[in-house]
Design an enzyme around this catalytic site. Structure first.
Site: not given
Length: 285
Positions: A30, A73, A78-79, A98, A145, A173, A268, A274
């Site tokens: 993404l 991704d 981290e996400d 994701r 997000r 973010h 990206v 991240c």
């Protein structure tokens, strides 16, 4: 409510969880805008050097998860998890593509014997890139997000800490333009939207933070660690990538400064924080 943790322990870590980048990152990750193509060989090399800093240079135990080509991704670990002390919140990423990334992270954190909380509410979304933990409290960016329900579940999970929300309009973010550069030090970009977000954080907090303003928003994303044998450690973007911001970091004389290249992941929307999740495991005596 003030945080009940110990700010002096802020940045301590024994383990880091990382995940190798898949080749599908280049074409299918993404991204907010279509720009330069990712050089995958270079991306792999930069990631290997990043992992080497954490493991070989800083002595952390690095848990390396394998790449998954069906999850472009997945390098951006981290996400999918927010870890604080002995508890890990497995998130519900805002991008549906994701959501399956959480499975392997959950397994890895279970093996580290953390208390696992899963975000199961289908109305909630949360990316870890929107979560800034200062050692005293959490700030959560409300972005494309991450939503209010996601922030509420984070607050329910980490009840010892105050949680404040910050609108994020012009960036992916919250941590696209800020991060912690020390126990009481917020690194912040110079853009109008970054400065506006900082002002909101300052208004919401009972605590007064020092700030380190860098010219480039992307370069405000750095990694602070407190390593017993090394002291204050800061991974930041290289002078080649962000020369003016690097000069600002170089003024931090009490930090061990480690410049890290991240040009390919940034194409990206991936920044330094991240690509890792840090855990501080208590050593059994």
């Amino acid at each position: 409510m003030a945080g009940l943790g110990h700010p002096s322990a802020f940045g301590r870590a024994t383990h880091a969880v990382v995940r190798a980048p898949p080749e599908s990152l280049c074409r299918h990750a993404l991204r907010r805008s279509q720009g330069e193509e990712v050089d995958f060989a270079r991306a792999e090399r930069q990631h290997e050097l990043y992992v080497g800093v954490l493991g070989s240079k800083l002595g952390l135990q690095v848990v390396q998860l394998p790449a998954d080509e069906s999850l472009p991704d997945c390098v951006f670990v981290e996400d999918v998890a927010v870890v604080c002390e002995e508890t890990a919140l497995i998130t519900r990423p805002g991008a549906p593509s994701r959501r399956k990334e959480v499975d392997m992270m959950k397994e890895a954190l279970e093996k580290l014997q953390l208390n696992i909380v899963e975000m199961k509410d289908e109305n909630a979304t949360l990316d870890g890139g929107d979560v800034l933990f200062t050692g005293r409290e959490f700030f959560v960016g409300l972005s494309k997000r991450t939503n209010q329900r996601g922030a509420e579940i984070l607050a329910d999970t980490f009840k010892d800490y105050a949680v404040s929300t910050v609108p994020v309009a012009d960036s992916l973010h919250l941590k696209s333009f800020c991060s912690m550069a020390g126990p009481n030090l917020i690194a912040i970009g110079s853009s109008e939207s970054a400065q506006k977000a900082l002002k909101i954080m300052q208004q919401m907090s009972d605590h007064r933070y020092d700030k380190l303003t860098v010219p480039d928003d992307m370069a405000a994303n750095c990694i602070y660690l407190n390593i017993p044998s090394k002291g204050h450690v800061l991974l930041h973007r290289t002078p080649e990538e962000y020369p003016e911001s690097a000069k600002v970091y170089e003024k931090l004389k009490d930090h061990l400064l480690i410049p890290v290249s991240n040009s390919e992941m940034e194409k990206v929307d991936g920044l330094l924080t991240c690509c890792s999740v840090f855990i501080n495991k208590k050593i059994d005596s």
